[in-house]
Design an enzyme around this catalytic site. Structure first.
Site, PDB file in Angstrom:
ATOM      1  CG  ASP A   1      54.566   8.821 -88.327  1.00 14.61           C
ATOM      2  OD1 ASP A   1      53.733   8.240 -89.049  1.00 14.61           O
ATOM      3  OD2 ASP A   1      54.768   8.514 -87.132  1.00 14.61           O
TER       4      ASP A   1
ATOM      5  CG  ASP B   1      50.748   5.474 -90.110  1.00 12.88           C
ATOM      6  OD1 ASP B   1      51.557   6.414 -90.274  1.00 12.88           O
ATOM      7  OD2 ASP B   1      50.801   4.694 -89.145  1.00 12.88           O
TER       8      ASP B   1
END
Length: 483
Positions: A138, A332
């Site tokens: 992430d 992201d």
């Protein structure tokens, strides 16, 4: 933020250069197309190379193309329900503002919509990892979480939970020390639709020894029950780290484990084909053309300056309130869709109503105008073939979510998530390791490419043997954080 700057008048006369050679059609899923267009104003075609593997041409920076040494496959699976399972609020209260290495690639599996890969934690009696966790890599968070035997309630009670990380069965397990004393109190991090709780611990986190991480004692929310969640490996910046704990990638940089301090994602549009996370380099067989690099302007997230956002050549930022004019675009991997602040989101949705897929082919491209390190602009055009997604009824809808990033320091902002990254090979670079050298690069992903897969044992053991790690803390942690 001011409305769209009139760059053409500011740098008159201007010249338009096409990216690589002419306007490229980037094919995505279902023969989709994405077009990249480079607009340069009054520049000369000078090429410069620097020590960080960056080439400068016509006022833009390009990745030098150094190759990855090792690649591991990732696969993509559909989730049981919903388009999103890790929807983060992104409102953060973070505490605390040479030996040659190898490039290493970690396989990712798209749990649809999260691409996950396996990483070893701890050391069993036979020298192998005590637990191989399937984690989310992430770029929108920084800390590390691992499913542990401490977690007893749902969704931890599913089949296989007895194989979660067990500190009592790891030879390299160590207590987490806080102010010289062992700490066993839980930390608590709230995601937009879920919450994780658990104590901090220290163990080998392949390929870094003595890495602090949180053992999951409790996970709540549908976000964690919709797929076999076993952990998160955060790849954002130190200022986002809980309690000032030195992040995983900072330790990789400090230990000089990679030839180049970077990682890159190839997310396959075909769920039946592997995807990959490459460490320390790239694979030229996974993308087309050159990788254009942009400076990170707020090294908290992987945040780029957003000069403008346009649809059909018209600026949306010029028609929304100041609080909704996105200043940045965040890249992201932990977010599935594109996102936009509220007012911009509603404007986008009005222009792209849900319709049968055969009727959306005429929808115009959306344009992200980015700024380079040399003050040039780059227009990233994304066609409807990428930003519209199809459901099982052959109906297409915009792959956008409404997301307001409250903190003025990091927003308002838009996000480029997995849907975007499936069509663009994306590089996250730290250059020489300093925050001001951070960059993100994009190139057209090669549709249906096959990442090179090799056995990782030899390379991983080499890297681990090189990993010197002293657990650092910059400040006493708070005990709750929103991500």
């Amino acid at each position: 933020l001011h409305p769209l700057l009139s760059l053409a008048s500011a740098f008159s006369p201007h010249m338009v250069f096409s990216y690589v050679a002419g306007h490229l059609q980037f094919k995505g899923a279902w023969c989709r197309c994405v077009v990249l267009q480079l607009l340069l104003f009054g520049t000369e075609g000078i090429e410069v190379k620097n020590s960080e593997g960056i080439e400068v041409r016509n006022g833009l920076e390009f990745h030098a193309g150094h190759s990855a040494y090792h690649t591991t496959a990732l696969t993509h699976r559909l989730r049981r329900s919903g388009p999103r399972h890790l929807q983060r609020s992104v409102q953060v209260d973070a505490h605390g503002d040479t030996r040659p290495g190898f490039q290493l690639t970690t396989p990712l599996e798209d749990m649809s919509s999260e691409y996950t890969g396996i990483i070893g934690v701890g050391t069993a009696d036979d020298g192998n990892a005590q637990f191989e966790a399937r984690v989310v890599f992430d770029t929108g968070s920084t800390n590390l979480w691992i499913a542990s035997v401490l977690c007893k309630a749902s969704p931890c009670d599913r089949d296989g939970a007895e194989k979660f990380y067990d500190p009592a069965k790891s030879k390299t397990s160590q207590a987490f020390m806080e102010d010289g004393m062992e700490s066993d109190s839980d930390i608590d991090i709230v995601f937009g639709t879920g919450e994780l709780k658990g104590p901090l611990h220290v163990d080998t986190y392949r390929v870094v020894e003595r890495q602090p991480f949180a053992m999951i004692r409790e996970m709540t929310g549908d976000v964690f029950s919709s797929f076999p969640f076993e952990g998160i490996l955060g790849l954002a910046f130190p200022s986002l780290s809980f309690g000032g704990i030195e992040p995983f990638f900072e330790r990789v940089i400090r230990a000089k484990l990679l030839k180049s301090n970077e990682f890159s994602f190839y997310l396959n549009t075909d769920s039946n084909r592997p995807s990959a996370l490459l460490w320390g380099g790239v694979d030229k067989d996974l993308f087309e053309g050159s990788i254009v690099m942009f400076p990170v302007v707020k090294p908290h997230y992987w945040s780029l300056e957003l000069v403008d956002f346009r649809i059909n050549g018209k600026s949306l930022k010029a028609h929304v309130s100041e609080d909704n004019k996105a200043k940045y675009v965040l890249v992201d991997s932990g977010t599935t869709y594109f996102t936009a602040p509220s007012e911009m989101f509603y404007s986008i949705m009005k222009q792209f109503p849900e319709a049968p897929c055969s009727e959306v082919e005429g929808y115009p491209a959306i344009e992200y105008v980015l700024r380079s390190a040399h003050n040039q602009t780059f227009t990233l055009e994304v066609s409807q073939e990428t930003y519209m997604v199809m459901d099982e009824y052959d109906s297409c809808r915009p792959a956008f979510m409404k997301l307001d990033i409250k903190r003025k320091s990091y927003g308002p902002a838009m996000i480029l998530g997995e849907v975007f990254m499936r069509h663009f090979f994306t590089v996250f670079s730290r250059g020489n390791g300093s925050l001001d050298q951070a960059k993100v690069g994009f190139a057209r992903a090669k549709v249906g490419a096959e990442p090179k897969i090799a056995e990782k044992v030899e390379q991983a053991s080499y890297l681990q043997s090189q990993a010197s790690s002293i657990m650092r803390r910059s400040s006493k942690p708070s005990r709750r954080q929103k991500v």
